[in-house]
Design an enzyme around this catalytic site. Sequence first.
Site, PDB file in Angstrom:
ATOM      1  N   HIS A 113       0.805  -1.222   0.000  1.00  0.00           N
ATOM      2  CA  HIS A 113       0.000   0.000   0.000  1.00  0.00           C
ATOM      3  C   HIS A 113       0.839   1.274   0.000  1.00  0.00           C
ATOM      4  O   HIS A 113       1.944   1.287   0.523  1.00  0.00           O
ATOM      5  CB  HIS A 113      -0.896   0.033   1.238  1.00  0.00           C
ATOM      6  N   LYS A 150       5.883   6.489   7.256  1.00  0.00           N
ATOM      7  CA  LYS A 150       5.404   5.611   8.316  1.00  0.00           C
ATOM      8  C   LYS A 150       6.572   5.164   9.169  1.00  0.00           C
ATOM      9  O   LYS A 150       7.696   5.018   8.674  1.00  0.00           O
ATOM     10  CB  LYS A 150       4.761   4.337   7.748  1.00  0.00           C
ATOM     11  N   HIS A 195       4.264  -0.294   0.998  1.00  0.00           N
ATOM     12  CA  HIS A 195       4.533  -1.014   2.241  1.00  0.00           C
ATOM     13  C   HIS A 195       3.549  -2.161   2.413  1.00  0.00           C
ATOM     14  O   HIS A 195       2.365  -2.036   2.084  1.00  0.00           O
ATOM     15  CB  HIS A 195       4.407  -0.067   3.437  1.00  0.00           C
ATOM     16  N   TYR A 236       1.381   1.600  13.433  1.00  0.00           N
ATOM     17  CA  TYR A 236       1.901   2.504  12.419  1.00  0.00           C
ATOM     18  C   TYR A 236       1.805   3.930  12.946  1.00  0.00           C
ATOM     19  O   TYR A 236       0.721   4.369  13.304  1.00  0.00           O
ATOM     20  CB  TYR A 236       1.029   2.506  11.165  1.00  0.00           C
ATOM     21  N   LYS A 257      -9.101  -6.959  -2.211  1.00  0.00           N
ATOM     22  CA  LYS A 257      -8.534  -5.690  -2.687  1.00  0.00           C
ATOM     23  C   LYS A 257      -7.038  -5.843  -2.956  1.00  0.00           C
ATOM     24  O   LYS A 257      -6.543  -5.394  -3.993  1.00  0.00           O
ATOM     25  CB  LYS A 257      -8.786  -4.584  -1.668  1.00  0.00           C
TER      26      LYS A 257
END
Length: 185
Positions: free
Chosen positions: A62, A72, A119, A132, A168
Amino acid sequence: MIIEPISLKDAFIIKQEPIEDERGYFARTFCKKTLKEYGVEFEMLQTNMAFNRYSKTLRGMHFQKPPFSEEKIVSCFQGSIYDVIIDIRLESATFGKWFGTVLSADNKLSLYVPKGFAHGYQTLEDNSSINYMVSEYYTPAYESGVRWNDSFFDIQWPITDGLLISDKDKKWGDFRANINGISLL
């Protein structure tokens, strides 16, 4: 906190320096001043937690597109994961390269993920919890990703069979096709 560079430009591992006694330990997991010494102006706007019931869970790969690209700092506070980042910055010397490492409650490592990186991770144990720290608010319209098994990157995951992956994440497009016609970044 100790900053340890890795093979991808601008990304690094963060090692805790626990102070231990008979009660347990104390360790700093985030220090804006230390990050700034390494050229990182990280402003945490959001923290997220993911709990994964089962090993072999794979989430990723992502990222958010500009103007909502995000940095992040990823940590695993329970269980263990194989955490992977991919440099998808076209102008980068490490474009298209990936890096993977184990983050676990035992090793107390964190991974700093710069803007322009995809990531994801794979759980290595049941009941793994990931935290995160994120520099941007989640903005669904700018969410994107690349397939976890895209041959362009050839990520070597430690587990390849019996994976639990969301629909997804299975449907992210082919990177080669997207790079030529659609702005990923």
